[in-house]
Design an enzyme around this catalytic site. Structure first.
Site, PDB file in Angstrom:
ATOM      1  N   GLY A  17      41.004 -33.768  85.494  1.00  0.00           N
ATOM      2  CA  GLY A  17      39.843 -34.624  85.261  1.00  0.00           C
ATOM      3  C   GLY A  17      40.269 -35.941  84.648  1.00  0.00           C
ATOM      4  O   GLY A  17      40.202 -36.132  83.430  1.00  0.00           O
ATOM      5  N   SER A  54      40.140 -39.409  86.843  1.00  0.00           N
ATOM      6  CA  SER A  54      39.338 -40.498  87.407  1.00  0.00           C
ATOM      7  C   SER A  54      37.858 -40.336  87.076  1.00  0.00           C
ATOM      8  O   SER A  54      37.356 -39.217  86.932  1.00  0.00           O
ATOM      9  CB  SER A  54      39.488 -40.530  88.930  1.00  0.00           C
ATOM     10  OG  SER A  54      40.796 -40.858  89.289  1.00  0.00           O
ATOM     11  N   SER A 101      40.297 -32.442  92.973  1.00  0.00           N
ATOM     12  CA  SER A 101      40.583 -31.352  93.909  1.00  0.00           C
ATOM     13  C   SER A 101      40.620 -30.044  93.134  1.00  0.00           C
ATOM     14  O   SER A 101      41.029 -30.036  91.976  1.00  0.00           O
ATOM     15  CB  SER A 101      41.947 -31.520  94.578  1.00  0.00           C
ATOM     16  OG  SER A 101      42.089 -32.809  95.067  1.00  0.00           O
ATOM     17  N   GLU A 120      53.316 -35.808  88.835  1.00  0.00           N
ATOM     18  CA  GLU A 120      52.631 -35.882  90.110  1.00  0.00           C
ATOM     19  C   GLU A 120      53.495 -36.651  91.109  1.00  0.00           C
ATOM     20  O   GLU A 120      53.692 -36.231  92.236  1.00  0.00           O
ATOM     21  CB  GLU A 120      51.267 -36.571  89.943  1.00  0.00           C
ATOM     22  CG  GLU A 120      50.527 -36.727  91.266  1.00  0.00           C
ATOM     23  CD  GLU A 120      49.141 -37.347  91.106  1.00  0.00           C
ATOM     24  OE1 GLU A 120      48.952 -38.176  90.196  1.00  0.00           O
ATOM     25  OE2 GLU A 120      48.265 -36.988  91.904  1.00  0.00           O
TER      26      GLU A 120
END
Lengths: 324, 386
Positions: free
Chosen positions: B128, B130, B162, B245
């Site tokens: 969480g 953006s 996602s 990431e």
């Protein structure tokens, strides 16, 4: 898998760059003195007995410095055709060579001797008249040879396979050197030149094309190093790698020089600025031996017409499950 | 310089390849991404078998249940998984982002509570970060975390998350100091997705699928022991997550592009291609090799120095644009059949779906504009644009 350079190879690069910054036009005996002409010549012939990966470092740096002389034609092109005694002469700086791969011969102004392909062999050409032609890149002249007779037989024509791989890869490496130099100049200019109260590199219309130039350069360089590796190890992927590397690196060098000229604005369009010389070398590389379009046609032929897809580049002892 | 796998790498690859050949369930073969990343019990079972075989958390330290392997093994794993067209572990956010962040910044209690269920796919994580008003400019986020005794009370909205619809936990970045600006005053929290006040709504995207979600956060209570790192010190923790990431992303992207190019070549062989299309196919094959060798260079650097080389930062940028070109090229090869969809289209609509999905590639996980600015400023050293 490891595509990084050893500390010895990094050291060689640093020395090469430092030397070429001091000496604008080194002579052939000077290059021999530095050991550059004998890098891959066997130790018993007076060379260093190293491989193409070490030579790759030299090609890249010589490209960066826009070196003018017969190094490419001798080392990348003719060396695989030379018998041991003539390789010893090259290592000792007593002779430089060029080989007529087509009607236009590279480095004909500076090479001591000329070889030609005839029938099933490669021969020294004797008694020919040389005519050096004017070229847009004055540091890499082309010429034609007229008349003359084949002299000593140097090698079977089979050597041309390795010659082509070495030549394509060396050109890709030179192109990377040229492109890096142009990009460095452009970044320097974009960081110092101010307009509207800010360095122009702070504007994304300038910085993003430079980011793209960096990206294109690193991709091309990865291909050139891969190809150098394949050539050094006589990998079965070498012909695809060399075609890919030359096609991508030449195109990247041309485009990066164009971006650099644009970023420089008016000064980049002048004769006095060094950029146009880098640009002309990039254009020379793009057209010599095979263009990007021709090389991609070779690649697509292997991909689309061969009976099977080529195996992936990562080599493993397992053959099953690859391809297709 | 060495093009070959080391003997250890080769042995690992061989064993993995054999294992994949006999272990990928038929129902999960031919993985095409998208919503298939979330679907059903078969995927959970598959993820568990990846864990049981020792392939989950390959690079995690052994003390936390990982494989303790170098990054090269993770690269081989991703490469072989993509070649086998097998879906990844359902817990990718936990494995690649939340887990490594907890390992780097978490307390011992957090490590022993959260890490093992990530590996075994017992618990799924989402991210969480953006918000509707904070996309590329993440520091502009406005979800608030108000300290109330032994817990924080969270209010706000997150987006593009996602896995949120199946997640048990969320790593969430919130503003804990309303007076502070920008990077200061943010706190990194582990939020229970089953808490009262959490509402997840799917976001239908232009492919028709819903891979992403909005998370509405209303008065959600999060115990203070769920803070990762320091209160108000969340920015640095979040950067660890984003580094992971992008750090492990390169090889996954390369592997997926490899599958696309292989399918593109098969399509061209199937349907024929004129010289212009052949030239463009060759270009994409060359670009793939360039990406792959660039990843190898970046990895060599990472293994030797422990610090990723600058080449790595361009992998996402290059992959996303290559995938867009490759999928569009495939539609050109399909010619008049290109507008057909799903079962009416050749190959079950694979290419139509992939082409539409690819438009997200230059936006998700860092837009191409942001990535170009990163290359310009951090790699080339150009002056900052803002």
């Amino acid at each position: 898998v490891d595509l990084s350079f050893s500390s010895e190879q990094d050291e060689l690069r640093a020395q090469t760059r430092a030397y070429l910054e001091e000496h604008a036009e080194p002579t052939w005996p000077e290059l021999a003195e530095l050991g550059w002409t004998g890098v891959s010549v066997a130790e018993q012939d007076g060379g260093a007995g190293l491989g193409f990966v070490e030579e790759a470092v030299l090609f890249e740096e010589l490209g960066r410095a826009l070196y003018h002389g017969p190094f490419f034609s001798t080392i990348a092109v003719t060396l695989p055709a030379l018998p041991s005694d003539l390789r010893a002469e090259v290592a000792a700086g007593q002779a430089s060579w060029t080989l007529a791969l087509g009607p236009l011969v590279s480095d004909l102004d500076s090479a001591d001797r000329v070889a030609i392909v005839g029938g099933d062999g490669i021969y020294e050409l004797e008694g020919a008249k040389r005519e050096v032609l004017s070229t847009t890149d004055v540091t890499r002249p082309l010429g034609v040879v007229r008349g003359g007779e084949p002299g000593r037989r140097l090698a079977d024509a089979g050597a041309l396979v390795e010659i082509r791989l070495r030549a394509l890869t060396a050109l890709a490496l030179e192109a990377c050197g040229v492109a890096r130099h142009a990009l460095e100049l452009a970044v320097e200019h974009a960081s110092s030149r101010e307009q509207f109260g800010r360095p122009i590199g702070a504007y994304q219309a300038v910085s993003h094309p430079l980011a793209d130039a960096y990206t294109r350069l690193e991709l091309a360089r990865s291909l050139a190093l891969w190809s150098a590796c394949c050539v050094a190890e006589r990998d079965e992927q070498a012909s695809l790698a060399a075609a890919a590397a030359k096609a991508a690196a030449a195109e990247a060098a041309v485009e990066i020089c164009e971006t650099a000229i644009q970023v420089h604005g008016g000064i980049g369009f002048t004769w006095e600025h060094p950029l146009h010389r880098l640009y002309k070398r990039a254009l020379w590389i793009e057209s010599f031996l095979a263009s990007g379009t021709q090389l991609r046609a070779e690649v697509s032929g292997v991909l689309l017409d061969a009976r099977r897809d080529p195996a992936p580049a990562t080599k493993t002892p397992v053959a099953a499950g690859q391809g297709g | 310089v060495d093009l070959r796998d080391t003997p250890e790498e080769a042995a690992f690859r061989e064993e993995l390849r054999a294992w994949l050949e006999e272990s990928v369930p038929a129902a999960l073969g031919g993985y095409r991404g998208g919503e298939e990343r979330f679907e059903g019990p078969a995927l959970r079972a598959w993820s568990r078998s990846l864990h049981d075989a020792g392939y989950a958390g390959l690079t995690w330290p052994e003390e936390y249940g990982g494989g303790g392997k170098p990054y090269t093994f993770q690269a081989i794993f991703l490469e072989e998984l993509a070649r086998a067209e097998a879906p990844p572990h359902v817990g990718v956010i936990g494995l690649g982002m939340a887990g490594p962040t907890i390992i780097a910044h978490g307390t011992e209690e957090q490590k022993s509570r959260y890490l093992a269920p990530i590996l075994s796919a017992k618990e799924i994580w989402c991210q969480g970060f953006s918000e509707p008003g904070a996309g590329s400019d993440l520091a502009g986020l406005r979800t608030s975390a108000r300290l109330d005794g032994d817990h924080f009370v969270l209010d706000g909205q997150k987006v593009w998350s996602s896995f949120a619809h199946i997640a048990d936990w969320c790593v969430l970045l919130a503003r804990s100091d309303p007076e502070a600006t920008r990077h200061a005053g943010l706190t990194y929290l582990i939020v229970d997705m089953h808490s009262p006040g959490i509402e997840v709504r799917p976001l239908r995207q232009l492919t028709g699928e819903a891979e992403f979600n909005e998370i509405f956060v209303t008065g959600v209570e999060v115990p203070v022991e769920n803070v990762v790192g320091e209160v108000d010190g969340g920015w640095d923790v979040a950067m660890t997550t984003l580094l992971h990431e992008r750090g492990t992303l390169g090889f996954a992207l390369q592997a997926s592009l490899e599958v696309q190019v292989r399918k593109l070549v098969a399509l061209a062989r199937d349907r024929g291609a004129d010289p212009i299309l052949r030239d463009r196919i060759a270009r994409e094959w060359i670009e793939l090799q360039a990406l792959r060798m660039t990843n190898v260079r970046a990895l060599s650097q990472l293994v030797q120095t422990g610090v990723p080389g600058p080449e790595g930062s361009i992998a996402k940028l290059v992959w996303s644009e290559a995938n867009q070109r490759v999928t569009k090229l495939a539609l050109e090869l399909l010619g008049p059949d290109a507008p057909l969809a799903e079962e009416n289209a050749p190959y079950g609509g694979y290419w139509q779906y992939q082409q539409l999905r690819s438009r997200g590639n230059t936006i998700e996980a860092g837009t191409s504009e942001i990535l170009r600015s990163i290359v310009a400023e951090r790699v080339l050293g150009l002056p900052r644009s803002r």
